[in-house]
Write a protein that holds these residues in place. Sequence first.
Motif, PDB file in Angstrom:
ATOM      1  N   GLU A  65     -55.806 -88.618 -43.432  1.00 28.16           N
ATOM      2  CA  GLU A  65     -55.034 -87.372 -43.435  1.00 28.16           C
ATOM      3  C   GLU A  65     -53.571 -87.643 -43.763  1.00 28.16           C
ATOM      4  O   GLU A  65     -52.951 -86.903 -44.525  1.00 28.16           O
ATOM      5  CB  GLU A  65     -55.145 -86.679 -42.079  1.00 28.16           C
ATOM      6  N   GLU A  66     -53.008 -88.697 -43.184  1.00 31.46           N
ATOM      7  CA  GLU A  66     -51.614 -89.043 -43.463  1.00 31.46           C
ATOM      8  C   GLU A  66     -51.431 -89.446 -44.920  1.00 31.46           C
ATOM      9  O   GLU A  66     -50.441 -89.074 -45.555  1.00 31.46           O
ATOM     10  CB  GLU A  66     -51.157 -90.169 -42.536  1.00 31.46           C
ATOM     11  N   LYS A  69     -51.573 -86.303 -46.960  1.00 30.15           N
ATOM     12  CA  LYS A  69     -50.339 -85.546 -46.786  1.00 30.15           C
ATOM     13  C   LYS A  69     -49.211 -86.177 -47.600  1.00 30.15           C
ATOM     14  O   LYS A  69     -48.446 -85.477 -48.272  1.00 30.15           O
ATOM     15  CB  LYS A  69     -49.956 -85.518 -45.311  1.00 30.15           C
ATOM     16  N   ARG A  72     -49.790 -85.436 -51.241  1.00 31.58           N
ATOM     17  CA  ARG A  72     -49.448 -84.058 -51.536  1.00 31.58           C
ATOM     18  C   ARG A  72     -47.936 -83.864 -51.633  1.00 31.58           C
ATOM     19  O   ARG A  72     -47.445 -83.177 -52.528  1.00 31.58           O
ATOM     20  CB  ARG A  72     -50.010 -83.141 -50.444  1.00 31.58           C
ATOM     21  N   GLU A  73     -47.192 -84.479 -50.706  1.00 27.84           N
ATOM     22  CA  GLU A  73     -45.734 -84.368 -50.722  1.00 27.84           C
ATOM     23  C   GLU A  73     -45.152 -84.998 -51.983  1.00 27.84           C
ATOM     24  O   GLU A  73     -44.219 -84.450 -52.586  1.00 27.84           O
ATOM     25  CB  GLU A  73     -45.139 -85.027 -49.479  1.00 27.84           C
TER      26      GLU A  73
END
Length: 140
Positions: A65-66, A69, A72-73
């Motif tokens: 998940e990290e 994320k 995505r960032e």
Amino acid sequence: MKYRFIPAFVMLLAGLITCILGLVQQWPVLTNLIALVIVLVVFYIIGQIAGQVVGRVQSERKAMEELEKKRREEEEARIKAEEEERERLEREAKIAEESQRRRQMAEERYSRTHSGGAADEYDDSFDEDAFDEDGNYIGD
């Protein structure tokens, strides 16, 4: 640390089932106690393994998940940078186009005033200092 109660829960559940089974089957007390100890030890080990597996799966899920994320960032930052660059290029193109248009207008006025034509066509509104050192029109 979250999963430290898994081995105890598995062990106690298996012990409860063993005790109920021993009472229903009417085993002798010694046989019931030996079976209970063996079941408690075996299911404590199974519970330890289950706790480690659950902990590892959760940590891998959290890491994924990290990573997602972060990806995505980075993608959003890249898209934003591309949009800003595109907008900057559009602004520069508009400025260059306007500068070229003004330069052409100034050159036309200059050629009309210095073409040796009639005196009534003379336009003294042209300022020869209207261009910077790069040749861009900066105004009157």
